[in-house]
Design a protein around this motif. Structure first.
Motif, short mmCIF file in Angstrom:
data_model
loop_
_atom_site.label_atom_id
_atom_site.label_comp_id
_atom_site.label_asym_id
_atom_site.label_seq_id
_atom_site.Cartn_x
_atom_site.Cartn_y
_atom_site.Cartn_z
N GLU A 26 12.35 -21.62 -15.70
CA GLU A 26 11.68 -21.13 -16.91
C GLU A 26 10.45 -21.97 -17.25
OE1 GLU A 26 14.85 -21.09 -19.78
OE2 GLU A 26 15.71 -19.23 -18.96
N ARG A 27 10.57 -23.28 -17.10
CA ARG A 27 9.45 -24.17 -17.42
C ARG A 27 8.24 -23.89 -16.53
NH1 ARG A 27 11.24 -30.00 -17.25
NH2 ARG A 27 12.20 -29.32 -19.19
N TYR A 28 8.46 -23.87 -15.22
CA TYR A 28 7.32 -23.72 -14.31
C TYR A 28 6.87 -22.28 -14.18
CZ TYR A 28 8.01 -28.60 -13.56
OH TYR A 28 8.13 -29.94 -13.78
N GLY A 29 7.80 -21.34 -14.29
CA GLY A 29 7.39 -19.94 -14.30
C GLY A 29 6.50 -19.64 -15.50
N GLY A 30 6.89 -20.16 -16.68
CA GLY A 30 6.09 -19.96 -17.88
C GLY A 30 4.74 -20.65 -17.80
N ALA A 31 4.73 -21.87 -17.25
CA ALA A 31 3.48 -22.63 -17.15
C ALA A 31 2.47 -21.95 -16.23
CB ALA A 31 3.77 -24.04 -16.66
N PHE A 32 2.95 -21.32 -15.17
CA PHE A 32 2.05 -20.72 -14.20
C PHE A 32 1.99 -19.20 -14.28
CE2 PHE A 32 3.09 -24.86 -12.41
CZ PHE A 32 1.81 -25.36 -12.21
N GLY A 33 2.74 -18.61 -15.21
CA GLY A 33 2.70 -17.17 -15.39
C GLY A 33 3.24 -16.38 -14.21
N VAL A 34 4.28 -16.91 -13.57
CA VAL A 34 4.88 -16.22 -12.43
C VAL A 34 6.39 -16.11 -12.64
CG1 VAL A 34 3.12 -16.93 -10.77
CG2 VAL A 34 5.13 -18.36 -11.10
N ASN A 35 7.00 -15.17 -11.95
CA ASN A 35 8.45 -15.00 -12.02
C ASN A 35 9.09 -15.99 -11.05
OD1 ASN A 35 11.01 -14.02 -12.46
ND2 ASN A 35 10.77 -12.33 -11.02
N VAL A 36 9.87 -16.92 -11.57
CA VAL A 36 10.56 -17.90 -10.74
C VAL A 36 12.05 -17.62 -10.84
CG1 VAL A 36 11.06 -20.35 -10.41
CG2 VAL A 36 8.77 -19.63 -11.14
N GLY A 37 12.64 -17.27 -9.72
CA GLY A 37 14.07 -17.01 -9.70
C GLY A 37 14.86 -18.29 -9.51
N PHE A 38 16.11 -18.25 -9.82
CA PHE A 38 16.99 -19.40 -9.64
C PHE A 38 18.41 -18.92 -9.43
CE2 PHE A 38 17.14 -18.34 -14.07
CZ PHE A 38 18.45 -18.56 -14.45
N ILE A 39 19.22 -19.79 -8.87
CA ILE A 39 20.64 -19.51 -8.68
C ILE A 39 21.38 -20.50 -9.57
CG2 ILE A 39 22.55 -19.47 -7.05
CD1 ILE A 39 20.45 -18.99 -4.86
N PRO A 40 22.12 -20.03 -10.56
CA PRO A 40 22.75 -20.93 -11.53
C PRO A 40 24.08 -21.52 -11.06
CG PRO A 40 23.17 -18.68 -12.17
CD PRO A 40 22.28 -18.63 -10.95
#
Length: 94
Positions: A26-40
């Motif tokens: 969420e931090r880096y996706g928001g900062a760069f305006g891209v969708n960043v997926g993750f596995i929780p």
């Protein structure tokens, strides 16, 4: 995320109790305006299919932030299975 991570990793107090992968996505996706997926959850051979289906329509960029070789090998296997021109795997773990 636990309190002891504050001194060693790039987290802040309000991140305590949250999933580390989600916080960073969420931090880096928001900062760069891209969708960043993750596995929780811990990456295991039996849950790689979730990753494979998530990246099927994209050229994936994998960023490994793990501290053990077993998981590093899993990410490398995933990279090999999904490789197409432009696929990237960065290993930034300890």
């Amino acid at each position: 995320m636990e309190e002891h991570n504050l001194a060693r990793q790039n987290f802040i107090r309000r991140d305590i109790g949250k999933n580390k992968a989600q916080v960073l996505a969420e931090r880096y996706g928001g900062a760069f305006g891209v969708n960043v997926g993750f596995i929780p959850e811990y990456l295991r051979r039996d849950n790689l299919s979730a990753v494979l289906s998530a990246v099927s329509n994209y050229i994936p960029v994998y960023i490994g932030c793990v501290d053990n070789n077993k998981t590093r090998h899993l990410i490398h296997d995933l990279y090999r299975q999904t490789y197409r021109n432009g696929t990237v795997y960065l290993d930034s773990g300890e």
